[in-house]
Scaffold this motif. Sequence first.
Motif, short mmCIF file in Angstrom:
data_model
loop_
_atom_site.label_atom_id
_atom_site.label_comp_id
_atom_site.label_asym_id
_atom_site.label_seq_id
_atom_site.Cartn_x
_atom_site.Cartn_y
_atom_site.Cartn_z
N TYR B 180 -32.17 5.42 20.94
CA TYR B 180 -31.66 4.27 20.20
C TYR B 180 -32.73 3.77 19.25
O TYR B 180 -33.69 3.13 19.69
CB TYR B 180 -31.30 3.14 21.15
CG TYR B 180 -30.28 3.47 22.18
CD1 TYR B 180 -28.92 3.48 21.88
CD2 TYR B 180 -30.67 3.75 23.48
CE1 TYR B 180 -27.98 3.77 22.85
CE2 TYR B 180 -29.73 4.05 24.46
CZ TYR B 180 -28.39 4.05 24.14
OH TYR B 180 -27.47 4.34 25.10
N PRO B 192 -28.06 -1.23 25.00
CA PRO B 192 -27.84 -1.57 26.40
C PRO B 192 -29.02 -2.35 26.98
O PRO B 192 -30.17 -1.93 26.86
CB PRO B 192 -27.68 -0.20 27.07
CG PRO B 192 -27.21 0.70 26.00
CD PRO B 192 -27.88 0.21 24.74
N THR B 216 -25.25 -7.41 23.77
CA THR B 216 -23.80 -7.16 23.82
C THR B 216 -23.40 -6.23 24.95
O THR B 216 -22.36 -6.42 25.56
CB THR B 216 -23.33 -6.55 22.48
OG1 THR B 216 -24.30 -5.59 22.05
CG2 THR B 216 -23.19 -7.61 21.42
N ILE B 217 -24.24 -5.23 25.26
CA ILE B 217 -23.92 -4.30 26.35
C ILE B 217 -24.89 -4.59 27.49
O ILE B 217 -26.08 -4.29 27.40
CB ILE B 217 -24.05 -2.83 25.91
CG1 ILE B 217 -23.17 -2.58 24.68
CG2 ILE B 217 -23.69 -1.89 27.05
CD1 ILE B 217 -23.42 -1.22 24.04
N VAL B 218 -24.37 -5.20 28.54
CA VAL B 218 -25.23 -5.67 29.63
C VAL B 218 -24.95 -4.89 30.90
O VAL B 218 -23.81 -4.77 31.32
CB VAL B 218 -24.99 -7.19 29.85
CG1 VAL B 218 -25.55 -7.63 31.18
CG2 VAL B 218 -25.60 -7.99 28.72
N HIS B 219 -26.01 -4.32 31.49
CA HIS B 219 -25.90 -3.76 32.83
C HIS B 219 -26.40 -4.81 33.82
O HIS B 219 -27.55 -5.22 33.73
CB HIS B 219 -26.80 -2.53 33.01
CG HIS B 219 -26.44 -1.38 32.12
ND1 HIS B 219 -25.22 -0.75 32.15
CD2 HIS B 219 -27.17 -0.70 31.19
CE1 HIS B 219 -25.20 0.24 31.28
NE2 HIS B 219 -26.37 0.28 30.67
N TYR B 220 -25.55 -5.19 34.78
CA TYR B 220 -26.03 -6.10 35.83
C TYR B 220 -26.63 -5.28 36.95
O TYR B 220 -25.96 -4.44 37.55
CB TYR B 220 -24.89 -6.95 36.37
CG TYR B 220 -24.47 -8.04 35.42
CD1 TYR B 220 -25.35 -9.03 35.04
CD2 TYR B 220 -23.18 -8.08 34.89
CE1 TYR B 220 -24.98 -10.04 34.17
CE2 TYR B 220 -22.79 -9.08 34.01
CZ TYR B 220 -23.70 -10.06 33.66
OH TYR B 220 -23.34 -11.05 32.79
N CYS B 221 -27.89 -5.53 37.25
CA CYS B 221 -28.61 -4.74 38.25
C CYS B 221 -29.38 -5.68 39.17
O CYS B 221 -30.54 -6.01 38.91
CB CYS B 221 -29.55 -3.78 37.52
SG CYS B 221 -30.45 -2.72 38.62
N ALA B 230 -33.95 1.44 36.88
CA ALA B 230 -32.96 1.55 35.81
C ALA B 230 -33.67 1.68 34.46
O ALA B 230 -33.24 2.44 33.59
CB ALA B 230 -32.02 0.35 35.82
N LEU B 235 -31.54 3.52 31.41
CA LEU B 235 -30.23 2.85 31.33
C LEU B 235 -30.23 1.70 30.33
O LEU B 235 -29.20 1.38 29.76
CB LEU B 235 -29.82 2.30 32.71
CG LEU B 235 -29.09 3.23 33.65
CD1 LEU B 235 -28.82 2.54 34.97
CD2 LEU B 235 -27.76 3.71 33.04
#
Lengths: 297, 297
Positions: B180, B192, B216-221, B230, B235
């Motif tokens: 990216y 992300p 805008t693109i959220v990984h909840y960890c 991650a 990720l």
Amino acid sequence: MIDYHLLEALHAVISEGGFERAAKTLFITQSAVSRRIHHLESSMGEPVIIRNKPPMPTPFGQRLLNHYQQVRQLEIALALPNLDEQTKPSPPLLVKLATNADSLATWLPEALAVSREKTAQQYQFDIVVDDQSVALKRMKSGEVMACVCSSKTPVNGGKSLALGAMRYHIVASPRFVDTYRYSNPSELAKLPCLVFDENDKLQHQFLADLGAQSPTIVHYCPSTEGFLQAALAGLGFGLLPALQLANTIESGVLVDLMPGHWVDVALYWHYWQTESPPLMILREHVLAVASKRLESL
Amino acid sequence: MIDYHLLEALHAVISEGGFERAAKTLFITQSAVSRRIHHLESSMGEPVIIRNKPPMPTPFGQRLLNHYQQVRQLEIALALPNLDEQTKPSPPLLVKLATNADSLATWLPEALAVSREKTAQQYQFDIVVDDQSVALKRMKSGEVMACVCSSKTPVNGGKSLALGAMRYHIVASPRFVDTYRYSNPSELAKLPCLVFDENDKLQHQFLADLGAQSPTIVHYCPSTEGFLQAALAGLGFGLLPALQLANTIESGVLVDLMPGHWVDVALYWHYWQTESPPLMILREHVLAVASKRLESL
């Protein structure tokens, strides 16, 4: 058949966090959004939204949203038969996933990182950490799309596949071993013991299998990494995943209290029979990484 | 003044997990235990026990138990004026403690490991991980004896002391950086992003301070160690405690996206004004370790 325009409205209200913003995304008026939600609720005979700020789905609404996501992914797969990097990427697929804490802290993140060569689909993960019984309840209610836990039995409409086993060794710091002398498991059981939380029976089980009583002085430490740090600091003994121990035993900062003894906890991947192609690709990646990182069953 | 025999009965019922076993510990009949609990409830004008299996304290009952523990510790300190290794060790002091997840995964366990030279008192920790608002609620209700969080304002009857600051760096894996491309914070915000859970606004705040939108693109960890894993797996990008990064930047497995930029989160130790001597010794040890491991404020 379900009216998917109504589900689309539900999805917009929840993902946008309100009726007004949902209206903007859908290019309709706010009262049209409200009507669609009302219509959905009256046709289903059950509320789908808790009218808070922001609005939250009811458990039934969450189930509908999960279904909606799966249908959308099936549609996307239809329109994009060859998963080619050149084609316009589809919107990220929201994957809600329940897991045990130790998997999330060790092998799972790598397993979720599907490379772009495998799929043009981007995933967006919403991970929740739960003990097994809660995780399976979330699976049953359709709140999550997949679940990593130690129960093999699939829920209704679901399937399960063996991932492998996490291996746990019983360890403590050298200082702990020096301070507290013990000569058998029953004496060990009387020393300070690390336990993840009240649902964690691993230490109790391990001691019981050796014919010892339950631990008497228990530190509750609900963090996988905190558990390791607590062992390193000499707060207590406990069972730690081999994946997390790395070279702590070899380097002498932790002592394996019973070399040659360990506990293997089998783990399973639970998923829905109505699995969309992107979720199948994810599952295959998870299984491949698990087979490398976990012990075979 | 409170009748402490009644509180002793409450403590026995909760810690033994039932009226019958409480009766055995107290060498009285089961109906005598019931009478004491009833007497306690009528004198206080409020229920103290939820009559489940096992019985659970009401929030008010929990507050009484916390008070009872503190009084007992004061009594123990009276009887043992010199904290000498030779004297008979007192029973372990149960310390219920709320903390943020990142502290528990990094510096806190060492801070809780008070050496035996400092005190003959053994501690038994019941740690709960909560975001700040819940942790302070637990403190207010008397459910916990101490709390590590980023709010400075003490609760009624409590005090707070600065521990230092956790420093967070914004990082991602080299693969993430290669895949990216971005040239400014606003473009970064569209990639992300790792976020602990919905209460974690650290990434949002960091981007906002740089004039960028929310991610805008959220990984909840929701795992400190999982968050690191991650990031390593590529990720997403996210803010990670310097304490956890160790040499990941130097060794090149993670990239500091904005060298020279970081976020410092101040942390405070909340405790009760009516602090027993063993809790004071613990607090002093926590502060000493924190001052070594955290950034100064």
